[in-house]
Design a protein around this motif. Structure first.
Motif, PDB file in Angstrom:
ATOM      1  N   PHE A  75       1.076  -1.319  -0.175  1.00 60.06           N
ATOM      2  CA  PHE A  75       0.003  -0.142  -0.501  1.00 60.06           C
ATOM      3  C   PHE A  75       1.257   1.229  -0.106  1.00 60.06           C
ATOM      4  O   PHE A  75       0.614   2.531  -0.876  1.00 60.06           O
ATOM      5  CB  PHE A  75      -0.611  -0.253   1.246  1.00 60.06           C
ATOM      6  CG  PHE A  75      -1.817   0.937   1.678  1.00 60.06           C
ATOM      7  CD1 PHE A  75      -2.931   1.438   0.681  1.00 60.06           C
ATOM      8  CD2 PHE A  75      -1.151   2.230   2.211  1.00 60.06           C
ATOM      9  CE1 PHE A  75      -3.510   2.459   0.797  1.00 60.06           C
ATOM     10  CE2 PHE A  75      -2.454   3.553   1.854  1.00 60.06           C
ATOM     11  CZ  PHE A  75      -3.198   3.299   1.495  1.00 60.06           C
ATOM     12  N   MET A 114      -5.577   7.069  -5.951  1.00 61.86           N
ATOM     13  CA  MET A 114      -6.746   6.021  -6.009  1.00 61.86           C
ATOM     14  C   MET A 114      -6.370   4.679  -6.568  1.00 61.86           C
ATOM     15  O   MET A 114      -5.727   3.795  -6.227  1.00 61.86           O
ATOM     16  CB  MET A 114      -7.365   6.209  -6.807  1.00 61.86           C
ATOM     17  CG  MET A 114      -8.369   7.090  -4.871  1.00 61.86           C
ATOM     18  SD  MET A 114     -10.335   7.943  -5.041  1.00 61.86           S
ATOM     19  CE  MET A 114     -10.478   6.372  -5.392  1.00 61.86           C
ATOM     20  N   GLY A 115      -5.878   4.142  -8.176  1.00 63.64           N
ATOM     21  CA  GLY A 115      -5.566   4.125  -8.891  1.00 63.64           C
ATOM     22  C   GLY A 115      -4.132   3.505  -7.923  1.00 63.64           C
ATOM     23  O   GLY A 115      -3.927   1.682  -8.823  1.00 63.64           O
ATOM     24  N   ILE A 139      -5.290   0.460  -5.855  1.00 68.07           N
ATOM     25  CA  ILE A 139      -5.770  -0.458  -5.723  1.00 68.07           C
ATOM     26  C   ILE A 139      -4.619  -0.855  -6.510  1.00 68.07           C
ATOM     27  O   ILE A 139      -4.114  -2.102  -6.414  1.00 68.07           O
ATOM     28  CB  ILE A 139      -6.897   0.030  -6.892  1.00 68.07           C
ATOM     29  CG1 ILE A 139      -7.579   0.893  -5.821  1.00 68.07           C
ATOM     30  CG2 ILE A 139      -7.411  -1.229  -7.262  1.00 68.07           C
ATOM     31  CD1 ILE A 139      -8.338   1.181  -6.538  1.00 68.07           C
ATOM     32  N   PHE A 199      -2.062  -4.002  -4.873  1.00 69.21           N
ATOM     33  CA  PHE A 199      -2.610  -4.872  -4.588  1.00 69.21           C
ATOM     34  C   PHE A 199      -3.066  -6.141  -5.301  1.00 69.21           C
ATOM     35  O   PHE A 199      -3.118  -7.542  -4.659  1.00 69.21           O
ATOM     36  CB  PHE A 199      -4.163  -4.579  -3.775  1.00 69.21           C
ATOM     37  CG  PHE A 199      -3.944  -4.082  -2.508  1.00 69.21           C
ATOM     38  CD1 PHE A 199      -2.938  -4.763  -1.394  1.00 69.21           C
ATOM     39  CD2 PHE A 199      -3.836  -2.898  -2.369  1.00 69.21           C
ATOM     40  CE1 PHE A 199      -3.153  -3.765  -0.089  1.00 69.21           C
ATOM     41  CE2 PHE A 199      -4.162  -2.109  -0.887  1.00 69.21           C
ATOM     42  CZ  PHE A 199      -3.164  -2.708   0.031  1.00 69.21           C
ATOM     43  N   ILE A 200      -3.084  -5.714  -7.233  1.00 65.03           N
ATOM     44  CA  ILE A 200      -3.597  -6.640  -8.008  1.00 65.03           C
ATOM     45  C   ILE A 200      -2.584  -7.532  -8.214  1.00 65.03           C
ATOM     46  O   ILE A 200      -3.010  -8.435  -8.457  1.00 65.03           O
ATOM     47  CB  ILE A 200      -3.623  -5.553  -9.400  1.00 65.03           C
ATOM     48  CG1 ILE A 200      -4.913  -4.509  -9.357  1.00 65.03           C
ATOM     49  CG2 ILE A 200      -3.896  -6.648 -10.340  1.00 65.03           C
ATOM     50  CD1 ILE A 200      -5.341  -3.529  -9.633  1.00 65.03           C
ATOM     51  N   ILE A 202      -5.853  -8.715  -1.304  1.00 63.69           N
ATOM     52  CA  ILE A 202      -6.969  -9.005  -2.630  1.00 63.69           C
ATOM     53  C   ILE A 202      -6.948 -10.709  -2.676  1.00 63.69           C
ATOM     54  O   ILE A 202      -8.195 -10.619  -2.897  1.00 63.69           O
ATOM     55  CB  ILE A 202      -6.059  -8.227  -3.997  1.00 63.69           C
ATOM     56  CG1 ILE A 202      -7.568  -8.411  -4.832  1.00 63.69           C
ATOM     57  CG2 ILE A 202      -5.457  -9.243  -3.900  1.00 63.69           C
ATOM     58  CD1 ILE A 202      -7.180  -7.701  -6.670  1.00 63.69           C
ATOM     59  N   LYS A 260     -10.011 -11.243  -0.620  1.00 62.25           N
ATOM     60  CA  LYS A 260     -11.543 -10.149  -1.022  1.00 62.25           C
ATOM     61  C   LYS A 260     -12.193 -10.727  -2.014  1.00 62.25           C
ATOM     62  O   LYS A 260     -13.095 -10.388  -3.115  1.00 62.25           O
ATOM     63  CB  LYS A 260     -10.877  -8.482  -1.420  1.00 62.25           C
ATOM     64  CG  LYS A 260     -10.520  -7.922  -0.246  1.00 62.25           C
ATOM     65  CD  LYS A 260     -11.308  -7.272   0.646  1.00 62.25           C
ATOM     66  CE  LYS A 260     -10.626  -6.230   2.154  1.00 62.25           C
ATOM     67  NZ  LYS A 260     -11.469  -6.759   2.803  1.00 62.25           N
ATOM     68  N   LEU A 307      -2.930   2.568 -11.270  1.00 61.17           N
ATOM     69  CA  LEU A 307      -2.781   1.220 -11.005  1.00 61.17           C
ATOM     70  C   LEU A 307      -1.688   0.704 -11.764  1.00 61.17           C
ATOM     71  O   LEU A 307      -0.759   0.050 -11.266  1.00 61.17           O
ATOM     72  CB  LEU A 307      -4.156   0.796 -12.481  1.00 61.17           C
ATOM     73  CG  LEU A 307      -5.451   0.688 -11.915  1.00 61.17           C
ATOM     74  CD1 LEU A 307      -6.786   0.549 -12.351  1.00 61.17           C
ATOM     75  CD2 LEU A 307      -5.700   0.214 -10.508  1.00 61.17           C
TER      76      LEU A 307
END
Length: 162
Positions: free
Chosen positions: A7, A32-33, A36, A39-40, A50, A53, A98
């Motif tokens: 993070f 924000m991208g 996220i 974690f991808i 992730i 989730k 991202l």
């Protein structure tokens, strides 16, 4: 690396990109991208942030490619970039965030004992010359170092902004 480190790494990668590009047309969506995206790549690990989730997707990806292979490779980065250009052609900030987060994740995992299969499907594992054990005390120091760098960067950035 664990989720907290990834993070912070995603945020740091976005801050670094903003510094290099001098903030060209970046928005909060960019950050924000980045958070996220950080974690991808661990969708391939069922016990990751992730993976917990999205357990079904994580189990499928883990079964098909294993951990730190395809989702930690340059091929994956290119594929994600291509998919985002098709699905989100006008979302430049989200796309770049991202990608910054994904790249930071891969770089941080290259600093671990196991490294990553950066050139998947080739079996070569890549790791940095200095590496640490995931979840160990040194990882905590890495996370603190990233946090301190981010705090200094934010202080300087906000100072220029005011």
């Amino acid at each position: 690396m664990n989720g907290k480190t990834h993070f912070m790494g995603g945020l740091a990668a976005c801050a670094a990109v903003e510094t290099v590009t001098d903030g060209v047309d970046l928005s909060p969506l960019f950050y924000m991208g980045g958070m996220i995206g950080a974690f991808i790549p661990d969708i391939c690990h069922v016990h990751s942030t992730i993976g917990r989730k999205l357990p079904i997707v994580s189990r499928i990806v883990s079964f098909l490619v294993g951990h730190r292979t395809f989702t930690h490779s340059l091929l994956f980065v290119g594929l994600v970039y291509g998919i985002m250009n098709v699905l989100l052609p006008d979302a430049y900030n989200l796309q770049m965030g991202l990608l910054a987060g994904i790249c930071s994740h891969i770089l941080l995992d290259m600093a671990t004992v196991r490294g990553v299969k950066l050139f998947f499907p080739f079996p070569l594992r890549v790791r940095l010359p200095l590496f640490i054990r995931t979840g160990g005390k040194l990882e905590g120091f890495v996370r603190i170092g990233i946090t301190i760098w981010l705090a200094i960067w934010a202080y300087q950035y906000i100072g220029e902004w005011m």
